[in-house]
Design a protein around this motif. Structure first.
Motif, PDB file in Angstrom:
ATOM      1  N   GLU A  54       0.821  -1.202   0.000  1.00 33.25           N
ATOM      2  CA  GLU A  54       0.000   0.000   0.000  1.00 33.25           C
ATOM      3  C   GLU A  54       0.863   1.264   0.000  1.00 33.25           C
ATOM      4  O   GLU A  54       0.570   2.240  -0.696  1.00 33.25           O
ATOM      5  CB  GLU A  54      -0.918   0.004   1.232  1.00 33.25           C
ATOM      6  N   VAL A  55       1.929   1.253   0.799  1.00 28.91           N
ATOM      7  CA  VAL A  55       2.832   2.410   0.869  1.00 28.91           C
ATOM      8  C   VAL A  55       3.467   2.657  -0.496  1.00 28.91           C
ATOM      9  O   VAL A  55       3.599   3.811  -0.945  1.00 28.91           O
ATOM     10  CB  VAL A  55       3.911   2.189   1.951  1.00 28.91           C
ATOM     11  N   ARG A  56       3.874   1.589  -1.197  1.00 30.80           N
ATOM     12  CA  ARG A  56       4.492   1.751  -2.512  1.00 30.80           C
ATOM     13  C   ARG A  56       3.501   2.350  -3.509  1.00 30.80           C
ATOM     14  O   ARG A  56       3.850   3.223  -4.307  1.00 30.80           O
ATOM     15  CB  ARG A  56       5.019   0.396  -2.998  1.00 30.80           C
ATOM     16  N   LEU A  57       2.259   1.884  -3.453  1.00 29.49           N
ATOM     17  CA  LEU A  57       1.244   2.427  -4.356  1.00 29.49           C
ATOM     18  C   LEU A  57       0.954   3.893  -4.037  1.00 29.49           C
ATOM     19  O   LEU A  57       0.752   4.721  -4.936  1.00 29.49           O
ATOM     20  CB  LEU A  57      -0.043   1.600  -4.255  1.00 29.49           C
ATOM     21  N   ALA A  58       0.923   4.210  -2.718  1.00 31.47           N
ATOM     22  CA  ALA A  58       0.648   5.594  -2.326  1.00 31.47           C
ATOM     23  C   ALA A  58       1.804   6.518  -2.693  1.00 31.47           C
ATOM     24  O   ALA A  58       1.602   7.710  -2.969  1.00 31.47           O
ATOM     25  CB  ALA A  58       0.381   5.660  -0.823  1.00 31.47           C
ATOM     26  N   THR A  59       3.016   5.962  -2.729  1.00 35.07           N
ATOM     27  CA  THR A  59       4.198   6.791  -2.991  1.00 35.07           C
ATOM     28  C   THR A  59       4.405   7.027  -4.481  1.00 35.07           C
ATOM     29  O   THR A  59       4.628   8.167  -4.927  1.00 35.07           O
ATOM     30  CB  THR A  59       5.451   6.124  -2.394  1.00 35.07           C
ATOM     31  N   THR A  60       4.337   5.973  -5.271  1.00 37.43           N
ATOM     32  CA  THR A  60       4.651   6.075  -6.703  1.00 37.43           C
ATOM     33  C   THR A  60       3.486   5.706  -7.601  1.00 37.43           C
ATOM     34  O   THR A  60       3.514   6.038  -8.798  1.00 37.43           O
ATOM     35  CB  THR A  60       5.849   5.161  -7.059  1.00 37.43           C
ATOM     36  N   GLY A  61       2.492   4.986  -7.059  1.00 41.90           N
ATOM     37  CA  GLY A  61       1.390   4.509  -7.892  1.00 41.90           C
ATOM     38  C   GLY A  61       1.761   3.311  -8.736  1.00 41.90           C
ATOM     39  O   GLY A  61       0.971   2.844  -9.557  1.00 41.90           O
ATOM     40  N   ILE A  62       2.971   2.808  -8.551  1.00 41.21           N
ATOM     41  CA  ILE A  62       3.459   1.655  -9.322  1.00 41.21           C
ATOM     42  C   ILE A  62       3.742   0.526  -8.352  1.00 41.21           C
ATOM     43  O   ILE A  62       4.423   0.719  -7.343  1.00 41.21           O
ATOM     44  CB  ILE A  62       4.716   2.040 -10.133  1.00 41.21           C
ATOM     45  N   GLU A  63       3.238  -0.668  -8.682  1.00 44.18           N
ATOM     46  CA  GLU A  63       3.191  -1.757  -7.714  1.00 44.18           C
ATOM     47  C   GLU A  63       4.486  -2.558  -7.622  1.00 44.18           C
ATOM     48  O   GLU A  63       4.924  -2.916  -6.535  1.00 44.18           O
ATOM     49  CB  GLU A  63       2.033  -2.690  -8.090  1.00 44.18           C
ATOM     50  N   TYR A  64       5.099  -2.848  -8.752  1.00 40.87           N
ATOM     51  CA  TYR A  64       6.183  -3.826  -8.758  1.00 40.87           C
ATOM     52  C   TYR A  64       7.588  -3.226  -8.912  1.00 40.87           C
ATOM     53  O   TYR A  64       8.565  -3.977  -8.918  1.00 40.87           O
ATOM     54  CB  TYR A  64       5.960  -4.846  -9.893  1.00 40.87           C
ATOM     55  N   LEU A  65       7.697  -1.926  -9.050  1.00 41.46           N
ATOM     56  CA  LEU A  65       9.008  -1.321  -9.273  1.00 41.46           C
ATOM     57  C   LEU A  65       9.294  -0.287  -8.194  1.00 41.46           C
ATOM     58  O   LEU A  65       8.402   0.461  -7.779  1.00 41.46           O
ATOM     59  CB  LEU A  65       9.065  -0.649 -10.648  1.00 41.46           C
ATOM     60  N   ASP A  66      10.545  -0.228  -7.748  1.00 44.46           N
ATOM     61  CA  ASP A  66      10.955   0.767  -6.762  1.00 44.46           C
ATOM     62  C   ASP A  66      11.289   2.084  -7.466  1.00 44.46           C
ATOM     63  O   ASP A  66      11.474   2.145  -8.696  1.00 44.46           O
ATOM     64  CB  ASP A  66      12.177   0.262  -5.989  1.00 44.46           C
ATOM     65  N   ARG A  67      11.410   3.139  -6.648  1.00 42.63           N
ATOM     66  CA  ARG A  67      11.653   4.469  -7.215  1.00 42.63           C
ATOM     67  C   ARG A  67      12.910   4.526  -8.088  1.00 42.63           C
ATOM     68  O   ARG A  67      12.868   5.087  -9.202  1.00 42.63           O
ATOM     69  CB  ARG A  67      11.731   5.508  -6.095  1.00 42.63           C
TER      70      ARG A  67
END
Length: 612
Positions: free
Chosen positions: A94-107
């Motif tokens: 959830e945090v990753r989606l809230a941060t970047t909106g992308i599920e499987y890739l880091d920043r």
């Protein structure tokens, strides 16, 4: 995916008689005092391997649950821990989606690819995840049912166990229960990650509060002596094992003086202990380092390369000893059973592939040539000046041991501590086969028979060391027993290291044990000439291939195969000048005098060492 019988691991408790499978289970030594000893053998009433394996696994779990002294987690406790891990994974998602909106890739990955390409790739990953989730759950189900090995999921299980703070040691019932629980949790996670809207539960679970450790404020090391006596009484430890294990509690006390059980539970002492060990110099307890305080040792270690610091295997050994000591405190009612073992989950997984090979090197051909072309084998000045060129060749332990390791792949202790009676002879169709019978090795896979190579026999090994001697005599009497366990291998280790330094072939991580790697590499490089099962049998590695193959053959068939293996190994030096010229099959004429001289010299050196 369908697994054939040959692909599934062969449990040690399965035996086949004719076409029927039987269950064989050995009672633990700890039950001998209450009348349970020997083995339990029962027919599984089936000829189907999968059915037999499933029934046997069920019996093992029930038997070990009844006979083990470890505390098993309750269902609620296990599922609560796994549920917490699932929730943490979902929250990170959830945090990753809230941060970047992308599920499987880091920043950093998004920045390298560009947002548009990253979103396109992320969408592809989502579709693939939806397509393969059901297939993954079906594979998990087969593993849980025993129809497929769990090795595929081992990295996931170990990572989750590390986060949760539990051990998934497959040798224990509790470990296997946690392993199965985490695997079920992984299947649940696969489902929940596919949900478009993750529901919020009506009653969120309150954060777990640590139970105060009441009545356990005694010094953690208080009962170590009792623990040591307990292990010796059950014959689970030998005297030298006990002495080595005491080093674990001594090191713990040096790093954490006066640490109490209550502090262990309320502070990250165990985790910090592991961290501190990995910063220590490799030989922190020897020579000039022995008297230094722990802060100075850590400061020295921080400046060293990782290879010169304490190795992972040593860290694991200390952690395992203290974890077992905690379990003993629980069994003796010194510590409440519902308190989590602070040393659980600290085990460092073994390296695999190239990382594993880098932990210890094989002998390079050039270095091997230097060793076997040194004065030890070409002629030295005298028994006292082995590294200086001369005319004398002395066939003592220093002479024989490298030859035996390079051709047989044996461990140092397996040869050093052997007796004359350990050398046996089997009359096969190909003629007499002389072999070393190893019955008390490092682990369950160590017990085996290893033939002597012809190159060693042709140098007169039997005439110099075996024929005509009392079977109860040590094979190498010049190796004086040392330490609490009275092991002879320590005497050779020191002598071999000294000689390697004297002839300039000493290299870090290249030692006697490295010869085992040379033997294994040579045999595997032979391609299809030798099966993995025979290589494992010779080296003493436990494996499903070795068990399944070894059970099919008698000694008369097995030994000739193993002799072909050892005779296929070549040393990159011409040693023909060392061929024995005396009469074969009878004791060498000067054998007893030479052995007496070697032993007397070793005793004098030992007396000098003690007087220093």
């Amino acid at each position: 995916m369908v697994h054939s019988e040959s692909e599934l691991p062969m449990p040690t408790y399965l035996r086949r008689r004719g076409h029927t499978w039987f269950f064989r289970w050995k009672f633990p030594r700890s039950l001998a005092h209450i009348g349970f000893s020997g083995e339990l053998i029962r027919s599984l009433k089936t000829t189907d391997f999968r059915v037999a394996r499933r029934r046997a696994l069920n019996l093992v779990l029930r038997l070990e649950a009844m006979t083990t002294f470890e505390k098993l987690p309750s269902r609620a406790e296990l599922e609560g821990l796994v549920r917490g891990w699932i929730d943490d994974c979902i929250w990170r998602h959830e945090v990753r989606l809230a941060t970047t909106g992308i599920e499987y890739l880091d920043r950093p990955e998004i920045e390298r690819m560009g947002e548009e390409d990253a979103r396109e790739l992320d969408g592809l990953f989502r579709r693939l995840a939806d397509r393969f989730a059901d297939r993954e759950k079906a594979a998990i189900g087969r593993s849980l049912a025993g129809d497929a090995p769990m090795d595929r999921y081992r990295p996931i299980v170990e990572s989750a166990a590390s986060e949760i703070g539990v051990s998934v040691d497959p040798r224990t019932v509790a470990g296997r229960l946690y392993e199965r629980g985490i695997l079920r949790g992984y299947a649940t996670l696969c489902d929940e990650l596919r949900e478009t809207v993750v529901p919020i539960p009506r009653e969120p679970a309150p954060p777990a509060n640590k139970k105060p450790a009441e009545g356990v404020s005694f010094d953690f090391s208080s009962f170590w002596d009792d623990f040591e006596k307990h292990k010796l009484a059950l014959q689970e430890w030998k005297p030298d094992t006990a002495a080595n294990a005491r080093g674990s509690i001594n090191l713990f006390n040096k790093i954490n003086p006066g640490a109490t059980v209550s502090r262990l539970l309320s502070e990250p002492i165990a985790t910090n202990f592991k961290t501190a060990m990995m910063q220590l110099p490799r030989h922190y307890a020897r020579g000039k380092h022995a008297s230094k305080p722990i802060d100075q040792l850590i400061a020295i270690g921080e400046k060293l390369r990782p290879a010169d610091r304490m190795q992972k295997g040593t860290v694991n050994k200390h952690v395992a000893n203290l974890k077992e000591y905690w379990d003993y405190l629980v069994s003796q009612k010194k510590v409440p059973a519902d308190l989590q073992n602070p040393f659980g989950g600290l085990h460092i997984p073994k390296a695999k592939g190239k990382r594993a090979r880098d932990e210890r090197y094989n002998w390079p051909k050039s270095l091997e040539r230097q060793l076997f072309e040194s004065p030890l084998y070409t002629g030295c000045a005298s028994i006292h000046r082995r590294a200086k060129k001369g005319e004398e060749i002395h066939r003592d332990a220093l002479f024989w041991m490298p030859l035996l390791a390079r051709t047989m792949g044996t461990r140092e202790s397996e040869i050093c501590d052997a007796f004359v009676g350990s050398v046996k002879t089997e009359n096969a169709e190909e003629g007499a086969i002389h072999y070393l019978e190893i019955v008390d090795g490092k682990d369950s896979g160590s017990t085996r028979d290893v033939p002597f190579a012809d190159i060693v026999l042709n140098m007169g090994f039997m005439e110099q060391r075996v024929i005509g001697r009392d079977p109860d005599e040590p094979l190498f009497p010049e190796l004086i027993p040392q330490g609490p366990g009275l092991r002879r291998s320590a005497a050779f280790s020191d002598r071999f290291a000294y000689y390697r330094r004297a002839i300039k072939v000493y290299r870090p991580r290249i030692d006697y044990h490295s010869f085992r790697g040379n033997v294994e590499t040579d045999l595997k490089n032979a391609g299809s000439a030798f099966s993995t099962a025979w290589i494992d049998e010779l080296i003493g590695h436990e494996s499903k291939f070795r068990r399944s193959e070894g059970e099919r053959y008698t000694k008369a068939i097995l030994l000739p195969i193993l002799r072909r293996l050892v005779n296929s190994i070549s040393i990159s030096v011409d040693l023909s000048h060392l061929r024995y010229s005396g009469r074969r099959g009878v004791p060498a004429s000067d054998r007893d005098r030479a052995l007496g001289r070697f032993k007397a010299l070793a005793e004098r050196e030992m007396d000098k060492k003690r007087s220093q």
